[in-house]
Design a protein around this motif. Structure first.
Motif, PDB file in Angstrom:
ATOM      1  N   TRP A 158     -16.147 -20.254  11.944  1.00  0.00           N
ATOM      2  CA  TRP A 158     -15.419 -20.440  13.404  1.00  0.00           C
ATOM      3  C   TRP A 158     -16.648 -20.563  14.421  1.00  0.00           C
ATOM      4  CZ3 TRP A 158     -11.169 -20.977  15.665  1.00  0.00           C
ATOM      5  CH2 TRP A 158     -11.005 -20.356  16.869  1.00  0.00           C
ATOM      6  N   CYS A 159     -16.580 -21.573  15.156  1.00  0.00           N
ATOM      7  CA  CYS A 159     -17.265 -21.677  16.531  1.00  0.00           C
ATOM      8  C   CYS A 159     -16.905 -21.150  17.468  1.00  0.00           C
ATOM      9  CB  CYS A 159     -17.655 -23.392  16.504  1.00  0.00           C
ATOM     10  SG  CYS A 159     -18.475 -23.477  18.018  1.00  0.00           S
ATOM     11  N   PRO A 160     -17.538 -20.335  17.992  1.00  0.00           N
ATOM     12  CA  PRO A 160     -16.936 -19.740  19.135  1.00  0.00           C
ATOM     13  C   PRO A 160     -16.948 -20.241  20.208  1.00  0.00           C
ATOM     14  CG  PRO A 160     -18.995 -18.456  18.589  1.00  0.00           C
ATOM     15  CD  PRO A 160     -18.725 -19.545  17.593  1.00  0.00           C
ATOM     16  N   SER A 161     -17.829 -21.438  20.526  1.00  0.00           N
ATOM     17  CA  SER A 161     -17.868 -22.093  21.865  1.00  0.00           C
ATOM     18  C   SER A 161     -16.783 -23.304  21.663  1.00  0.00           C
ATOM     19  CB  SER A 161     -19.369 -22.708  21.935  1.00  0.00           C
ATOM     20  OG  SER A 161     -19.299 -23.813  22.401  1.00  0.00           O
ATOM     21  N   CYS A 162     -16.659 -23.873  20.704  1.00  0.00           N
ATOM     22  CA  CYS A 162     -15.746 -24.868  20.435  1.00  0.00           C
ATOM     23  C   CYS A 162     -14.361 -24.223  20.189  1.00  0.00           C
ATOM     24  CB  CYS A 162     -16.082 -26.005  19.272  1.00  0.00           C
ATOM     25  SG  CYS A 162     -17.479 -26.874  19.586  1.00  0.00           S
ATOM     26  N   LYS A 163     -14.401 -22.944  19.860  1.00  0.00           N
ATOM     27  CA  LYS A 163     -13.062 -22.380  19.627  1.00  0.00           C
ATOM     28  C   LYS A 163     -12.501 -23.392  18.420  1.00  0.00           C
ATOM     29  CE  LYS A 163     -12.164 -19.468  23.542  1.00  0.00           C
ATOM     30  NZ  LYS A 163     -13.846 -19.731  23.938  1.00  0.00           N
ATOM     31  N   LYS A 175     -25.061 -23.663  11.566  1.00  0.00           N
ATOM     32  CA  LYS A 175     -24.877 -23.845  12.927  1.00  0.00           C
ATOM     33  C   LYS A 175     -23.811 -25.016  13.416  1.00  0.00           C
ATOM     34  CE  LYS A 175     -28.753 -21.834  15.270  1.00  0.00           C
ATOM     35  NZ  LYS A 175     -30.217 -21.787  15.264  1.00  0.00           N
ATOM     36  N   CYS A 176     -23.050 -24.829  14.404  1.00  0.00           N
ATOM     37  CA  CYS A 176     -22.021 -26.095  14.834  1.00  0.00           C
ATOM     38  C   CYS A 176     -22.690 -27.291  14.966  1.00  0.00           C
ATOM     39  CB  CYS A 176     -21.239 -25.582  15.930  1.00  0.00           C
ATOM     40  SG  CYS A 176     -20.270 -26.892  16.423  1.00  0.00           S
ATOM     41  N   GLU A 177     -22.584 -28.360  14.165  1.00  0.00           N
ATOM     42  CA  GLU A 177     -22.940 -29.788  14.311  1.00  0.00           C
ATOM     43  C   GLU A 177     -22.760 -30.181  15.685  1.00  0.00           C
ATOM     44  OE1 GLU A 177     -22.483 -33.393  11.320  1.00  0.00           O
ATOM     45  OE2 GLU A 177     -20.713 -32.855  12.456  1.00  0.00           O
ATOM     46  N   ARG A 178     -21.782 -29.977  16.413  1.00  0.00           N
ATOM     47  CA  ARG A 178     -21.306 -30.501  17.581  1.00  0.00           C
ATOM     48  C   ARG A 178     -22.021 -29.804  18.881  1.00  0.00           C
ATOM     49  NH1 ARG A 178     -16.071 -31.309  16.798  1.00  0.00           N
ATOM     50  NH2 ARG A 178     -15.687 -29.108  17.130  1.00  0.00           N
ATOM     51  N   CYS A 179     -22.119 -28.448  18.805  1.00  0.00           N
ATOM     52  CA  CYS A 179     -22.718 -27.806  20.090  1.00  0.00           C
ATOM     53  C   CYS A 179     -24.019 -26.971  19.626  1.00  0.00           C
ATOM     54  CB  CYS A 179     -21.488 -27.006  20.644  1.00  0.00           C
ATOM     55  SG  CYS A 179     -21.238 -25.643  19.932  1.00  0.00           S
ATOM     56  N   GLY A 180     -24.145 -26.675  18.248  1.00  0.00           N
ATOM     57  CA  GLY A 180     -25.233 -25.843  17.755  1.00  0.00           C
ATOM     58  C   GLY A 180     -25.151 -24.436  17.968  1.00  0.00           C
ATOM     59  N   SER A 181     -23.896 -24.045  18.385  1.00  0.00           N
ATOM     60  CA  SER A 181     -23.738 -22.362  18.425  1.00  0.00           C
ATOM     61  C   SER A 181     -23.821 -21.955  16.874  1.00  0.00           C
ATOM     62  CB  SER A 181     -22.522 -22.110  18.807  1.00  0.00           C
ATOM     63  OG  SER A 181     -22.156 -22.772  20.271  1.00  0.00           O
ATOM     64  N   GLU A 182     -24.165 -20.644  16.794  1.00  0.00           N
ATOM     65  CA  GLU A 182     -24.085 -19.796  15.507  1.00  0.00           C
ATOM     66  C   GLU A 182     -22.699 -19.526  15.205  1.00  0.00           C
ATOM     67  OE1 GLU A 182     -26.701 -18.553  12.943  1.00  0.00           O
ATOM     68  OE2 GLU A 182     -27.411 -18.655  15.069  1.00  0.00           O
TER      69      GLU A 182
HETATM   70 ZN   LIG Z   1     -19.472 -25.792  18.302  1.00  0.00          ZN
END
Ligand SMILES: [Zn+2]
Length: 290
Positions: A158-163, A175-182
């Motif tokens: 689950w990416c907490p930033s992209c939801k 990490k999320c490929e799109r935004c780099g979030s953990e």
């Molecule tokens: Zn993301």
């Protein structure tokens, strides 16, 4: 030699190709058929990124070669336009997702047209149009009727930033490929398809693809992820009532090494952990699982 005026020449010929519908595939039986399919872009940004043409140019060279070799080539293009990334783009830019997707598609299309690709634009599809997704919904219903689509509470990335949930392929170093979030591992109720029922067939049919690179076939095998082994039930030692004996189920591909087992580790999202955790919180009670 006269300087190549790309602006003028490209414009002239692309206009001519569009007017004469030169890349339109017909159902003619005179030539052998050839289907060249690209991965459709996801119009969740204002324009193409450099990775798009990188792949599309290679496919286009191939499609052109096949046309010149006398094949009746179908080379379509479309938009993988449904889903959370499109919604996230819409939220971020404060615009309705339908309008955002329409605008992005128009920008993507005009950029792709500048390349002079061999697409048959008469076959353009957009996955967010009802006339397309009525068929994906129809397919889903057939899977559901056969028990091949069911709900399950599975831990997902689950990416907490992209939801949004991410496939393992969408991660880069955790990490999320799109935004780099953990990424968080989060149990979530979701629809899953029972692809495991087809694991044997999927594996066997890879043999029928002699032209595929071995490395690609290996990736497919890993993705199918079939492993043979046994399920073992470890009784939980403090189950008092014999009718209520609880077990921890473990899968292993190496049953021969089972005698070396000294303990079991339970994943943090395992439902048994909640139950055992409650009991263990009572004072003076340490629990051995295995
Ligand atoms: Zn993301």
């Amino acid at each position: 030699m006269e300087k190549y005026n790309h602006g003028e020449i490209e414009k002239k010929w692309q206009k001519k190709w569009a007017e004469t519908n030169i890349y339109r595939a017909t159902e003619s039986q005179e030539k052998p058929k050839y289907y060249v399919l690209d991965m459709f872009p996801y119009p969740s940004g204002a324009g193409l990124h450099v990775g798009h043409p990188k792949g599309y140019i290679a496919t286009d060279v191939f499609a052109r070669m096949k046309m010149m070799q006398g094949f009746n080539v179908l080379h379509p293009m479309g938009w993988d336009a449904f889903g959370l990334p499109a919604e996230n783009y819409a939220i971020k830019n404060k615009i309705h997702p339908r309008i955002a997707v329409e605008q992005n598609i128009a920008a993507f299309k005009s950029q792709l047209e500048k390349f002079g690709f061999t697409y048959d634009w008469d076959r353009e599809i957009n996955t967010s149009e009802p006339r397309f997704y009525r068929w994906t919904q129809w397919i889903f219903l057939q899977l559901f009727k056969q028990g091949l689509a069911y709900q399950s509470k599975e831990p997902i990335n689950w990416c907490p930033s992209c939801k949004t949930g991410l496939a393992n392929e969408d991660l880069e170093g955790g990490k999320c490929e799109r935004c780099g979030s953990e990424i968080e591992r989060k149990p979530m109720r979701q629809w899953v398809l029972k692809i495991t029922d087809y694991a044997d067939r999927l594996l066997a049919d890879l043999q029928e693809l002699p032209d595929w690179e071995e490395s690609i076939k290996e990736m497919q095998k890993n993705w199918i992820g079939k492993s043979e082994g046994a399920t073992i039930k470890f009784p939980i030692s403090d189950s008092k009532n014999p009718n209520d004996q609880k077990y921890l189920e473990v899968f292993t591909t190496r049953l021969d090494t089972i005698y070396g087992c000294t303990y079991c580790v339970v994943a943090p999202e395992h439902p048994l952990l909640l139950e055992l955790g409650e009991r263990m919180q009572k004072p003076g009670r340490g629990r051995k699982i295995c």
